[in-house]
Write a protein that holds these residues in place. Structure first.
Motif: not given
Length: 130
Positions: A25-32
Motif C-alpha cells: 500500500x502507498x504509505x503516508x507514514x512508513x511502516x517497518x
C-alpha cells in the motif's frame, strides 16, 4: 509521527498475508514490518511483552507509543494513503465496534487455524504475492 513498526506473527498465514498487503500500500507514514518475538523485535523494544506481541498485533510508534488490538489496526490504516479516512471513521464511536469485531474475527480465525494444524500457510488465506 514519522514511522511505525508493525510486529506481526510470521508463523500465522493471515498475519503474513496482511503484512504483504500493508507493504504493497502507498504509505503516508512508513511502516517497518518486523516479525513479533524475533531477535530484531526484542533488540528494538526490550521492554515489550514479546509473548503478547505474538498473540495480538502490536504497533510501536517512533515516539514509543504502543498500540494493540483494534488500535493497532486503526493506526496501520491511518498510515496508508488510501485508508486514512477509513481509519478516522473506525476510531470514531460509530466505527469502533466494527474495528473491534474485525479484530475478534481475526483472532477466532487464527485460533481455529492453529487448532486445525494449519501451520503450512494453506488455511484458506490467500498466498503472499510473488
Amino acid at each position: 509521527m514519522t514511522g511505525l513498526t508493525v510486529l506481526y506473527d510470521a508463523g500465522c498465514a493471515l498475519c503474513t498475508h496482511l503484512r504483504h498487503w500493508l507493504d504493497r500500500q502507498p504509505q503516508l507514514v512508513p511502516l517497518d514490518l518486523v516479525p513479533a518475538g524475533s531477535e530484531e523485535a526484542r533488540r528494538r523494544f526490550p521492554a515489550l511483552d514479546h509473548g503478547a506481541t505474538l498473540e495480538e498485533i502490536t504497533v510501536v510508534g517512533d515516539g514509543g507509543q504502543v498500540y494493540r488490538t483494534e488500535d493497532a489496526w486503526i493506526v496501520c490504516l491511518w498510515a496508508l494513503a488510501e485508508h486514512r479516512p477509513r481509519a478516522h471513521w473506525l476510531a470514531s464511536p460509530a466505527g469502533r465496534p466494527l474495528a473491534r469485531m474485525t479484530v475478534l474475527a481475526a483472532a477466532r480465525w487464527r485460533a481455529a487455524s492453529a487448532g486445525a494444524g494449519c501451520h503450512d500457510g494453506r488455511c484458506g488465506t490467500p498466498l503472499p504475492p510473488h
